[in-house]
Design a protein around this motif. Structure first.
Motif, PDB file in Angstrom:
ATOM      1  N   GLU A  18      64.218 -30.118 -17.090  1.00  0.00           N
ATOM      2  CA  GLU A  18      64.658 -30.168 -18.575  1.00  0.00           C
ATOM      3  C   GLU A  18      63.652 -30.297 -19.426  1.00  0.00           C
ATOM      4  O   GLU A  18      63.549 -29.439 -20.441  1.00  0.00           O
ATOM      5  CB  GLU A  18      65.818 -31.393 -18.707  1.00  0.00           C
ATOM      6  N   LYS A  19      62.526 -31.269 -19.383  1.00  0.00           N
ATOM      7  CA  LYS A  19      61.624 -31.297 -20.431  1.00  0.00           C
ATOM      8  C   LYS A  19      60.650 -30.100 -20.111  1.00  0.00           C
ATOM      9  O   LYS A  19      60.182 -29.624 -21.259  1.00  0.00           O
ATOM     10  CB  LYS A  19      61.046 -32.702 -19.907  1.00  0.00           C
ATOM     11  N   LEU A  20      60.363 -29.686 -19.032  1.00  0.00           N
ATOM     12  CA  LEU A  20      59.567 -28.381 -19.101  1.00  0.00           C
ATOM     13  C   LEU A  20      60.094 -27.236 -19.691  1.00  0.00           C
ATOM     14  O   LEU A  20      59.551 -26.476 -20.505  1.00  0.00           O
ATOM     15  CB  LEU A  20      58.992 -28.177 -17.535  1.00  0.00           C
ATOM     16  N   ALA A  21      61.382 -27.161 -19.280  1.00  0.00           N
ATOM     17  CA  ALA A  21      62.256 -25.910 -19.981  1.00  0.00           C
ATOM     18  C   ALA A  21      62.210 -26.095 -21.379  1.00  0.00           C
ATOM     19  O   ALA A  21      61.857 -25.053 -22.187  1.00  0.00           O
ATOM     20  CB  ALA A  21      63.613 -26.082 -19.308  1.00  0.00           C
ATOM     21  N   ARG A  22      62.592 -27.182 -22.051  1.00  0.00           N
ATOM     22  CA  ARG A  22      62.370 -27.563 -23.384  1.00  0.00           C
ATOM     23  C   ARG A  22      61.007 -27.183 -24.127  1.00  0.00           C
ATOM     24  O   ARG A  22      61.171 -26.529 -25.075  1.00  0.00           O
ATOM     25  CB  ARG A  22      62.671 -28.887 -23.690  1.00  0.00           C
ATOM     26  N   GLN A  23      60.061 -27.618 -23.387  1.00  0.00           N
ATOM     27  CA  GLN A  23      58.489 -27.301 -23.656  1.00  0.00           C
ATOM     28  C   GLN A  23      58.320 -25.951 -23.998  1.00  0.00           C
ATOM     29  O   GLN A  23      57.541 -25.272 -24.590  1.00  0.00           O
ATOM     30  CB  GLN A  23      57.464 -28.026 -23.118  1.00  0.00           C
ATOM     31  N   LEU A  24      58.872 -24.984 -23.119  1.00  0.00           N
ATOM     32  CA  LEU A  24      58.513 -23.668 -22.996  1.00  0.00           C
ATOM     33  C   LEU A  24      59.706 -22.644 -23.475  1.00  0.00           C
ATOM     34  O   LEU A  24      59.403 -21.475 -23.580  1.00  0.00           O
ATOM     35  CB  LEU A  24      58.571 -23.087 -21.443  1.00  0.00           C
ATOM     36  N   SER A  45      54.615 -16.502 -19.070  1.00  0.00           N
ATOM     37  CA  SER A  45      55.002 -18.340 -18.912  1.00  0.00           C
ATOM     38  C   SER A  45      53.917 -18.973 -18.223  1.00  0.00           C
ATOM     39  O   SER A  45      53.858 -20.076 -18.289  1.00  0.00           O
ATOM     40  CB  SER A  45      56.191 -18.026 -17.980  1.00  0.00           C
ATOM     41  N   VAL A  46      53.125 -18.209 -17.189  1.00  0.00           N
ATOM     42  CA  VAL A  46      52.072 -18.677 -16.486  1.00  0.00           C
ATOM     43  C   VAL A  46      51.076 -19.389 -17.574  1.00  0.00           C
ATOM     44  O   VAL A  46      50.688 -20.448 -17.595  1.00  0.00           O
ATOM     45  CB  VAL A  46      51.304 -17.880 -15.456  1.00  0.00           C
ATOM     46  N   ILE A  47      50.620 -18.625 -18.696  1.00  0.00           N
ATOM     47  CA  ILE A  47      49.695 -18.912 -19.726  1.00  0.00           C
ATOM     48  C   ILE A  47      50.345 -20.272 -20.462  1.00  0.00           C
ATOM     49  O   ILE A  47      49.766 -21.215 -20.811  1.00  0.00           O
ATOM     50  CB  ILE A  47      49.502 -17.818 -20.599  1.00  0.00           C
ATOM     51  N   ALA A  48      51.763 -20.006 -20.762  1.00  0.00           N
ATOM     52  CA  ALA A  48      52.050 -21.431 -21.593  1.00  0.00           C
ATOM     53  C   ALA A  48      52.257 -22.587 -20.509  1.00  0.00           C
ATOM     54  O   ALA A  48      51.985 -23.705 -20.969  1.00  0.00           O
ATOM     55  CB  ALA A  48      53.815 -20.712 -21.864  1.00  0.00           C
ATOM     56  N   LEU A  49      52.555 -22.500 -19.239  1.00  0.00           N
ATOM     57  CA  LEU A  49      52.601 -23.423 -18.516  1.00  0.00           C
ATOM     58  C   LEU A  49      51.452 -24.340 -18.370  1.00  0.00           C
ATOM     59  O   LEU A  49      51.313 -25.410 -18.578  1.00  0.00           O
ATOM     60  CB  LEU A  49      53.062 -22.954 -16.866  1.00  0.00           C
ATOM     61  N   ARG A  50      50.224 -23.351 -18.315  1.00  0.00           N
ATOM     62  CA  ARG A  50      48.734 -24.091 -18.304  1.00  0.00           C
ATOM     63  C   ARG A  50      48.594 -24.872 -19.555  1.00  0.00           C
ATOM     64  O   ARG A  50      47.964 -25.802 -19.730  1.00  0.00           O
ATOM     65  CB  ARG A  50      47.765 -22.884 -18.206  1.00  0.00           C
ATOM     66  N   ALA A  51      48.979 -24.278 -20.599  1.00  0.00           N
ATOM     67  CA  ALA A  51      48.930 -24.780 -21.952  1.00  0.00           C
ATOM     68  C   ALA A  51      49.660 -26.057 -22.099  1.00  0.00           C
ATOM     69  O   ALA A  51      49.195 -27.242 -22.540  1.00  0.00           O
ATOM     70  CB  ALA A  51      49.160 -23.791 -23.098  1.00  0.00           C
ATOM     71  N   VAL A  52      50.817 -26.081 -21.788  1.00  0.00           N
ATOM     72  CA  VAL A  52      51.784 -27.173 -21.727  1.00  0.00           C
ATOM     73  C   VAL A  52      51.479 -28.223 -20.939  1.00  0.00           C
ATOM     74  O   VAL A  52      51.541 -29.458 -21.256  1.00  0.00           O
ATOM     75  CB  VAL A  52      53.262 -26.861 -21.410  1.00  0.00           C
ATOM     76  N   LEU A  53      50.882 -28.014 -19.652  1.00  0.00           N
ATOM     77  CA  LEU A  53      50.453 -28.966 -18.728  1.00  0.00           C
ATOM     78  C   LEU A  53      49.110 -29.448 -18.862  1.00  0.00           C
ATOM     79  O   LEU A  53      48.524 -30.467 -18.085  1.00  0.00           O
ATOM     80  CB  LEU A  53      50.753 -28.741 -17.393  1.00  0.00           C
ATOM     81  N   GLU A  54      48.443 -28.931 -19.581  1.00  0.00           N
ATOM     82  CA  GLU A  54      46.809 -29.342 -19.818  1.00  0.00           C
ATOM     83  C   GLU A  54      46.794 -30.625 -20.165  1.00  0.00           C
ATOM     84  O   GLU A  54      47.421 -30.931 -21.444  1.00  0.00           O
ATOM     85  CB  GLU A  54      46.219 -27.930 -20.798  1.00  0.00           C
TER      86      GLU A  54
END
Length: 70
Positions: A18-24, A45-54
């Motif tokens: 849920e938290k990851l989905a909200r962030q993306l 979304s891969v790029i966004a995932l990298r940015a969010v989890l960095e």
């Protein structure tokens, strides 16, 4: 980035789907589908995932390569 890699990164960060989905800006079901291979993770979304989890995921954890947009 595979669904297994995504799940490992998310859990290493201590985040819920849920938290990851909200962030993306996607729904929780989308994250579930990515993690279980029911839907491919689109390149943006891969790029966004990298940015969010960095900075959230410990150094050395596997991240998708620049050209890995599957």
């Amino acid at each position: 980035m595979s669904g297994e890699e995504l799940k490992a990164l998310r859990t290493a960060a201590g985040w819920s789907r849920e938290k990851l989905a909200r962030q993306l800006g996607v729904i929780q079901g989308t994250v579930f589908a990515w993690e279980h291979g029911k839907r491919a993770i689109p390149g943006p979304s891969v790029i966004a995932l990298r940015a969010v989890l960095e900075g959230v995921v410990p150094a050395g954890a596997p991240m998708a390569e620049e050209g890995d947009l599957t």
